[in-house]
Design a protein around this motif. Structure first.
Motif, mmCIF file in Angstrom:
data_model
loop_
_atom_site.group_PDB
_atom_site.id
_atom_site.type_symbol
_atom_site.label_atom_id
_atom_site.label_comp_id
_atom_site.label_asym_id
_atom_site.label_seq_id
_atom_site.Cartn_x
_atom_site.Cartn_y
_atom_site.Cartn_z
ATOM 1 N N ILE A 177 -48.810 -35.621 27.690
ATOM 2 C CA ILE A 177 -50.064 -34.980 27.292
ATOM 3 C C ILE A 177 -50.772 -34.481 28.540
ATOM 4 N N ASN A 178 -51.858 -33.750 28.349
ATOM 5 C CA ASN A 178 -52.681 -33.318 29.476
ATOM 6 C C ASN A 178 -53.658 -34.429 29.829
ATOM 7 N N TYR A 179 -53.558 -34.958 31.048
ATOM 8 C CA TYR A 179 -54.343 -36.096 31.473
ATOM 9 C C TYR A 179 -55.541 -35.688 32.322
ATOM 10 N N ASN A 180 -56.589 -36.471 32.207
ATOM 11 C CA ASN A 180 -57.674 -36.412 33.179
ATOM 12 C C ASN A 180 -57.247 -37.283 34.356
ATOM 13 N N ASP A 181 -56.709 -36.653 35.389
ATOM 14 C CA ASP A 181 -56.097 -37.360 36.518
ATOM 15 C C ASP A 181 -56.630 -36.767 37.827
ATOM 16 N N PRO A 182 -57.896 -37.027 38.151
ATOM 17 C CA PRO A 182 -58.516 -36.379 39.310
ATOM 18 C C PRO A 182 -57.816 -36.669 40.630
ATOM 19 N N GLU A 183 -57.136 -37.797 40.724
ATOM 20 C CA GLU A 183 -56.441 -38.125 41.972
ATOM 21 C C GLU A 183 -54.990 -37.643 41.967
ATOM 22 N N SER A 223 -50.805 -51.827 44.370
ATOM 23 C CA SER A 223 -51.749 -52.890 44.716
ATOM 24 C C SER A 223 -52.728 -53.079 43.565
ATOM 25 N N GLU A 224 -53.470 -54.173 43.604
ATOM 26 C CA GLU A 224 -54.437 -54.453 42.552
ATOM 27 C C GLU A 224 -55.513 -53.379 42.480
ATOM 28 N N GLY A 225 -55.777 -52.736 43.611
ATOM 29 C CA GLY A 225 -56.767 -51.660 43.626
ATOM 30 C C GLY A 225 -56.371 -50.451 42.805
ATOM 31 N N ASP A 226 -55.069 -50.334 42.472
ATOM 32 C CA ASP A 226 -54.582 -49.205 41.671
ATOM 33 C C ASP A 226 -54.741 -49.440 40.173
ATOM 34 N N VAL A 227 -54.940 -50.690 39.756
ATOM 35 C CA VAL A 227 -54.829 -51.045 38.341
ATOM 36 C C VAL A 227 -55.843 -50.310 37.484
ATOM 37 N N ASP A 228 -57.108 -50.311 37.881
ATOM 38 C CA ASP A 228 -58.138 -49.693 37.037
ATOM 39 C C ASP A 228 -57.893 -48.199 36.855
ATOM 40 N N TYR A 229 -57.494 -47.516 37.924
ATOM 41 C CA TYR A 229 -57.251 -46.072 37.806
ATOM 42 C C TYR A 229 -56.060 -45.805 36.877
ATOM 43 N N VAL A 230 -54.979 -46.550 37.073
ATOM 44 C CA VAL A 230 -53.793 -46.342 36.245
ATOM 45 C C VAL A 230 -54.085 -46.720 34.790
ATOM 46 N N MET A 231 -54.934 -47.732 34.591
ATOM 47 C CA MET A 231 -55.306 -48.091 33.217
ATOM 48 C C MET A 231 -56.023 -46.941 32.523
ATOM 49 N N SER A 232 -56.789 -46.148 33.267
ATOM 50 C CA SER A 232 -57.452 -44.992 32.653
ATOM 51 C C SER A 232 -56.419 -43.984 32.158
ATOM 52 N N LEU A 233 -55.274 -43.890 32.843
ATOM 53 C CA LEU A 233 -54.196 -43.004 32.412
ATOM 54 C C LEU A 233 -53.452 -43.604 31.218
ATOM 55 N N ILE A 234 -53.207 -44.911 31.284
ATOM 56 C CA ILE A 234 -52.526 -45.590 30.170
ATOM 57 C C ILE A 234 -53.356 -45.483 28.897
#
Length: 301
Positions: A254-260, A282-293
């Motif tokens: 799908i088309n994601y909101n993926d600003p990074e 790293s644990e610092g990636d989890v919240d951002y990747v969860m927004s994609l999931i």
């Protein structure tokens, strides 16, 4: 679960209505099979050699044959009938199913049919306790879906209870070789074996990610396959591969909101259903990747 329509900030509960004709449900599913179940339609009312008719014949995204039967009233013995058709299909695969796949989808798709994991799907407005008991006891790949049709042309399709926790077996199919009716158990990789592929911090990352995924919806199921751990509701929306120093995650197309711009697209030639991938290091990636999931998860609701 009730369904509501938002009208200028006011929620109106939609009323269930009956489909007009007996065949209306079947036609609605067949016309939208790829959208609702990630399957390619092959044939409707397919005539078998013993005189029966398979309601819907299909093939899923992984190449597994699929038989779909529709339970139109409480007394339909659709589960037994479906399993009877499955037995016929496996014994007649060369003469019938492979030819049909070749005609509809080409030789390449027909050469990759997954005969180890055929699926039987029953779709009904409701099920009785005997249906659910059969689902729990039968070792075949049996899935029950419950549909509802509401006013305003709103349609829902819900997986009642899948076959995910049962041991998987390879059943013999008839070909030119002498028949061997032994049943062989497939070696499966456990969740713990997947976790042991990664360093200790990767295991911890997975457990953190898994907890956040389950917070999205109480109906989310975890499925451990030989190569990955899948998360699904009506369809799989995330596959997690545990590697030595990171997690590799595949998401829906799908088309994601993926600003990074962390997502990468798998080449179209792979023909993968989940063709977006992202890494967690790293644990610092989890919240951002969860927004994609979460965006992938919402695509299957």
């Amino acid at each position: 679960m009730p369904v509501f329509h938002n009208i200028d900030g006011r929620l109106k509960k939609l009323s269930l209505i009956s489909l007009d004709k007996e065949k209306a449900l079947q036609k609605l599913i067949e016309d939208n099979l790829l959208e609702v179940l990630d399957m390619h339609f092959l044939s409707s009312e397919y005539q078998t050699t013993h005189g029966g008719r398979i309601d819907t014949l299909a093939i899923d995204a992984n190449g597994a044959p699929v038989i779909i039967e529709y339970k139109r009233n409480k007394n339909d013995n659709v589960i037994t009938q479906s399993l009877f058709y499955l037995n016929w299909l496996k014994s007649q695969k060369v003469e019938f199913f492979e030819m049909l796949v070749t005609k509809k989808l080409g030789h390449e798709k027909a050469s990759k049919i997954d005969w180890k994991n055929p699926r039987v799907i029953c779709i009904a407005e409701s099920y009785n306790p005997y249906d659910i008991f059969a689902l729990n006891e039968i070792s075949a790949k049996l899935e029950l879906y419950r549909y509802h049709y509401y006013e305003n042309n709103t349609f829902t399709l819900e997986n009642v209870k899948g076959d995910e926790e049962k041991p998987k077996f390879t059943e013999p199919v008839v070909d030119d070789a002498p028949a061997d009716y032994s049943v062989k158990k497939i070696n499966e990789v456990s969740l713990e074996e997947h976790l042991n592929k990664g360093q200790p911090f990767v295991k911890e990352l997975f457990l953190i990610l898994k907890g956040k995924i389950f917070e999205l919806d109480e109906n989310i199921q975890e499925k451990v396959n030989n190569n990955y751990i899948a998360f699904k509701v009506s369809k799989i929306f995330a596959e997690v591969h545990i590697q030595k120093a990171k997690l590799l995650i595949y998401l829906r197309p799908i088309n994601y909101n993926d600003p990074e711009t962390r997502l990468f697209k798998v080449p179209d030639s792979y023909n993968w259903v989940l063709d977006r991938r992202v890494y967690i290091n790293s644990e610092g990636d989890v919240d951002y990747v969860m927004s994609l999931i979460e965006q992938s998860y919402k695509d299957v609701l």
